[in-house]
Design a protein around this motif. Sequence first.
Motif, PDB file in Angstrom:
ATOM      1  N   ARG A  70      -8.136   1.162   1.720  1.00 58.12           N
ATOM      2  CA  ARG A  70      -6.454   0.897   1.583  1.00 58.12           C
ATOM      3  C   ARG A  70      -6.181   1.567   0.479  1.00 58.12           C
ATOM      4  N   TYR A  71      -6.578   1.291  -0.538  1.00 58.22           N
ATOM      5  CA  TYR A  71      -6.036   1.625  -1.953  1.00 58.22           C
ATOM      6  C   TYR A  71      -6.201   2.984  -2.221  1.00 58.22           C
ATOM      7  N   ASN A  78      -2.522   1.397   5.713  1.00 61.16           N
ATOM      8  CA  ASN A  78      -3.584   0.522   6.409  1.00 61.16           C
ATOM      9  C   ASN A  78      -4.505   1.719   7.023  1.00 61.16           C
TER      10      ASN A  78
END
Length: 142
Positions: free
Chosen positions: A121-122, A127
């Motif tokens: 996600r990062y 998402n």
Amino acid sequence: MDEITASRAWRVPASLPAAKLAGAVLLVTLGLLFADGDPVRVAVAALAAAAVAGWAVRDLVAPVRLAVGPDGLTVIRGFAGRRLLPWSAVEAIAVDRRPRFGLTSETLEIDAGESLHLFGRYDLGANPEEVAAELRAARPNP
């Protein structure tokens, strides 16, 4: 394919490198405060801070982790390089879900035969399930 020719690109959120750099400063500060004159503690804190700062620099130098275009996918390679995966090389696009510490983590997996590219996600600033759906929709029909 670079950022300009990409149809869509996913990048590290802007706040993440700032948080990592703040963490590096915190490590140095804590190392100096609690070193009690011990040069080994200071050195360990400085080394840890340098590693976190290097991690933040990567986010600043190469913020785009994944891009999609008509020719295929561009993924990050190494510290700040890029690699084009033509659509013909992409065997599967999937999302792996695993429970860890009471939370479920999701990782986007792009299987290119001889290489597997993983994005959290990062890395994407989005998402992974939504990114996977966009990638599948962008893929030309065989």
